[in-house]
Scaffold this motif. Structure first.
Motif, short mmCIF file in Angstrom:
data_model
loop_
_atom_site.label_atom_id
_atom_site.label_comp_id
_atom_site.label_asym_id
_atom_site.label_seq_id
_atom_site.Cartn_x
_atom_site.Cartn_y
_atom_site.Cartn_z
N SER A 1 0.84 -1.19 0.00
CA SER A 1 0.00 0.00 0.00
C SER A 1 0.88 1.24 0.00
CB SER A 1 -0.94 0.00 1.21
OG SER A 1 -0.19 0.03 2.41
N ARG B 1 2.00 4.67 1.51
CA ARG B 1 2.02 5.37 2.80
C ARG B 1 2.01 6.87 2.56
NH1 ARG B 1 6.48 4.26 6.25
NH2 ARG B 1 5.11 4.80 7.97
N SER B 2 2.78 7.34 1.56
CA SER B 2 2.77 8.77 1.23
C SER B 2 3.28 8.98 -0.18
CB SER B 2 3.61 9.57 2.22
OG SER B 2 4.99 9.26 2.08
N ASP C 1 6.48 6.53 -0.57
CA ASP C 1 6.82 5.67 0.55
C ASP C 1 5.78 4.56 0.56
OD1 ASP C 1 8.30 4.78 2.76
OD2 ASP C 1 6.92 5.78 4.15
N SER D 1 4.47 0.47 1.73
CA SER D 1 4.42 -0.40 2.91
C SER D 1 5.50 -1.48 2.85
CB SER D 1 3.04 -1.03 3.04
OG SER D 1 2.78 -1.87 1.93
N GLU D 2 5.69 -2.13 4.00
CA GLU D 2 6.78 -3.09 4.17
C GLU D 2 6.77 -4.25 3.16
OE1 GLU D 2 6.46 -5.66 7.73
OE2 GLU D 2 4.54 -4.64 8.04
N GLU E 1 8.63 2.00 4.12
CA GLU E 1 8.53 2.34 5.54
C GLU E 1 9.56 3.41 5.92
OE1 GLU E 1 6.20 1.07 7.75
OE2 GLU E 1 5.30 -0.15 6.18
#
Length: 166
Positions: free
Chosen positions: A98, A100-101, A112, A114-115, A150
């Motif tokens: 997903s 994040r930003s 950015d 997701s892991e 992340e």
């Protein structure tokens, strides 16, 4: 005196020529479909080719018309992270990735993720990055991408801006 093998040979040649013409016809149809006008307001969303081989491209695209309202970058990323339509293409991203930003500054889109994106490595990471760059560099004002996971830079891509022409 003529033997039967000559007749069989000619029939085999005719069969091979017909097969080549049929295959080329399919290629021409696909090329003609690609040359048709894309839907108005559409963007190309790049994915991995399901049955990639050494003689063809590793990625291809589908057209997507984002909603007129909302954040264009987020809409394109959301569509890219979904599974493509049909069976010819597959998503290069692991399940659960997903955004994040996403921030654009001086022509560089900093993403950015997701892991789950951090599980990619080697050629799979290169192809996934390539799909994101090709998809998002269509956005006006985006000249390059910087991708983190992340908040951490990816190994081998530390401080590097990825560009479509690369």
């Amino acid at each position: 005196m003529r033997t039967d093998t000559g007749g069989h040979s000619r029939g085999f040649k005719v069969l091979c020529c017909g097969l080549v013409l049929a295959l080329c016809g399919g290629c021409a149809i696909r090329a003609a479909m690609r040359e048709s006008e894309p839907p108005e307001g559409s963007y190309r969303i790049y994915y991995t080719v399901a049955e990639a081989n050494s003689s063809g491209p590793a990625v291809d695209y589908q057209y997507y018309v984002p909603p007129e309202e909302g954040d264009l970058v987020r809409s394109l990323i959301s569509k890219a992270l979904d599974q493509p339509e049909g069976e010819a293409l597959i998503s290069p991203y692991p399940a659960g990735v997903s955004l994040r930003s996403a921030v654009v500054e001086n022509g560089v889109l900093s993403l950015d993720l997701s892991e789950q994106y951090g599980a990619l490595s080697g050629v799979r990471l290169t192809v996934a990055n390539y799909c994101l760059v090709l998809t998002l560099s269509q956005v006006e004002g985006v000249e390059a991408l910087r991708i983190t996971v992340e908040g951490e830079e990816l190994p081998y891509f530390s401080g590097k801006e990825l560009r479509a022409e690369d």
